[in-house]
Design an enzyme around this catalytic site. Structure first.
Site, PDB file in Angstrom:
ATOM      1  N   LYS A   1      21.203 -64.928 -26.569  1.00  0.00           N
ATOM      2  CA  LYS A   1      20.309 -64.120 -27.412  1.00  0.00           C
ATOM      3  C   LYS A   1      20.416 -64.552 -28.878  1.00  0.00           C
ATOM      4  O   LYS A   1      21.509 -64.794 -29.385  1.00  0.00           O
ATOM      5  CB  LYS A   1      20.648 -62.636 -27.261  1.00  0.00           C
ATOM      6  CG  LYS A   1      19.805 -61.746 -28.153  1.00  0.00           C
ATOM      7  CD  LYS A   1      19.793 -60.304 -27.736  1.00  0.00           C
ATOM      8  CE  LYS A   1      19.014 -59.450 -28.733  1.00  0.00           C
ATOM      9  NZ  LYS A   1      17.650 -59.938 -28.978  1.00  0.00           N
TER      10      LYS A   1
ATOM     11  N   HIS B   1      23.726 -57.894 -23.888  1.00  0.00           N
ATOM     12  CA  HIS B   1      22.748 -58.955 -23.601  1.00  0.00           C
ATOM     13  C   HIS B   1      23.444 -60.242 -23.150  1.00  0.00           C
ATOM     14  O   HIS B   1      24.652 -60.418 -23.355  1.00  0.00           O
ATOM     15  CB  HIS B   1      21.924 -59.266 -24.854  1.00  0.00           C
ATOM     16  CG  HIS B   1      20.820 -58.296 -25.121  1.00  0.00           C
ATOM     17  ND1 HIS B   1      21.039 -57.077 -25.721  1.00  0.00           N
ATOM     18  CD2 HIS B   1      19.483 -58.351 -24.870  1.00  0.00           C
ATOM     19  CE1 HIS B   1      19.892 -56.430 -25.827  1.00  0.00           C
ATOM     20  NE2 HIS B   1      18.922 -57.180 -25.316  1.00  0.00           N
TER      21      HIS B   1
END
Ligand SMILES: NC(=O)C1=CN([C@@H]2O[C@H](COP(=O)(O)OP(=O)(O)OC[C@H]3O[C@@H](n4cnc5c(N)ncnc54)[C@H](OP(=O)(O)O)[C@@H]3O)[C@@H](O)[C@H]2O)C=CC1
Ligand SMILES: O=C(O)C1=N[C@H](C(=O)O)C[C@H](O)C1
Length: 251
Positions: free
Chosen positions: A140, A136
């Site tokens: 995040k 990611h």
């Protein structure tokens, strides 16, 4: 009087929340009645007569938000992560006091990610070993991702059902974390890298072969069809639904 579904978004200024605001505005059968972020009063949701609220905020905020929504009989579609068994039990307890209210919590709203989880569940019993790698963007909120955690739990469940024991691993680790996080016996590895959005690989291995299932979310728009499906269905599905697959016909 409009017959459109009255929808609110919490976390409306965020990466996915801002995309959800645009998707609800563009949906012909919905009316965006509130778009709230951190400093806004939840009471605005009742004032706006929201029927369904989409929560795309933060794991630290979502329980308080859900408490308010359920107490006020507002259906909820939740993409925010951070779900544990204990948290889900708390939500079930709140819903017991508001039996007509529906809550959908989806670890991932993208169709490809839902299918990845389903394919991984199906593959799990055929392979000796499996590992999950999620990748990611570095902003995040949490690790491992909700999707990776759910994927590992589904793999673990399928292994249990098939009577498979623990995965073999004779490694001695010189550094903590070298083998990732242990989610129900399945190693989960989290990568955070500028340039990425949301990606996952599920690796299976057995004698002489491996299988890799990979999914890539390339733009936040990929979550919108799932969110809109959830908004349309949650009001007629009282109680807690965990996972978008329950609103899809996967067979
Ligand atoms: N299920 C799915 O398919 C997906 C889930 N997600 C999840 O959604 C969540 C949000 O992700 P992302 O958009 O990237 O995060 P962002 O940080 O970009 O957005 C979150 C937004 O919520 C705001 N916020 C924080 N607390 C509250 C609160 N109490 N009430 C209202 N708003 C609040 C934040 O404000 P501030 O910036 O001031 O903190 C921010 O504007 C994460 O848990 C993520 O994992 C993301 C993508 C897909
Ligand atoms: O924070 C994100 O970006 C995402 N969060 C969800 C998760 O934790 O699984 C869904 C998707 O991976 C994007």
């Amino acid at each position: 009087m409009s017959s459109k579904l009255r929808v609110a978004v919490l976390g409306a200024q965020g990466r996915i929340g801002s995309e959800a605001v645009r998707a609800v505005e563009a949906a012909e059968d919905m009316e965006l009645v509130a778009a709230l972020d951190r400093d806004d009063e939840p009471a605005a949701l009742t004032a706006a007569k929201a029927e369904v609220t989409v929560d795309l905020t933060h794991p630290d905020a979502v329980m308080g938000n859900l408490g308010f929504l359920i107490r006020n009989g507002i259906h909820a579609v939740v993409g925010t992560t951070g779900w544990t068994g204990e948290r889900l039990e708390t939500v079930r307890g709140l819903l017991a006091e508001s039996p007509g209210t529906g809550v959908l919590i989806a670890p991932n709203f993208s169709i490809g990610a839902v299918l990845t989880m389903e394919f991984a569940r199906k593959a799990a019993r055929w392979f000796e070993s499996s590992e999950v790698v999620e990748l990611h963007h570095p902003n995040k909120a949490d690790a491992p991702s909700g999707t990776a955690t759910r994927t590992a739990q589904l793999i673990a469940g399928a292994r249990r059902e098939a009577g498979r024991g623990p995965q073999p691993d004779a490694t001695t680790t010189a550094l903590d974390g070298a083998r990732g996080a242990d989610v129900d016996g399945v190693p989960v590895h989290s990568v955070r890298l500028r340039g990425l959005l949301a990606h996952q690989e599920v690796l299976f291995g057995d004698t002489g072969e491996t299988l890799t299932i990979r999914h890539d979310s390339l733009h936040h728009s990929c979550f919108m069809p799932g969110i809109l499906l959830g908004v349309r269905r949650v009001g007629s599905t009282p109680g807690l639904t965990f996972g978008l697959e329950h609103f899809m016909d996967l067979d």
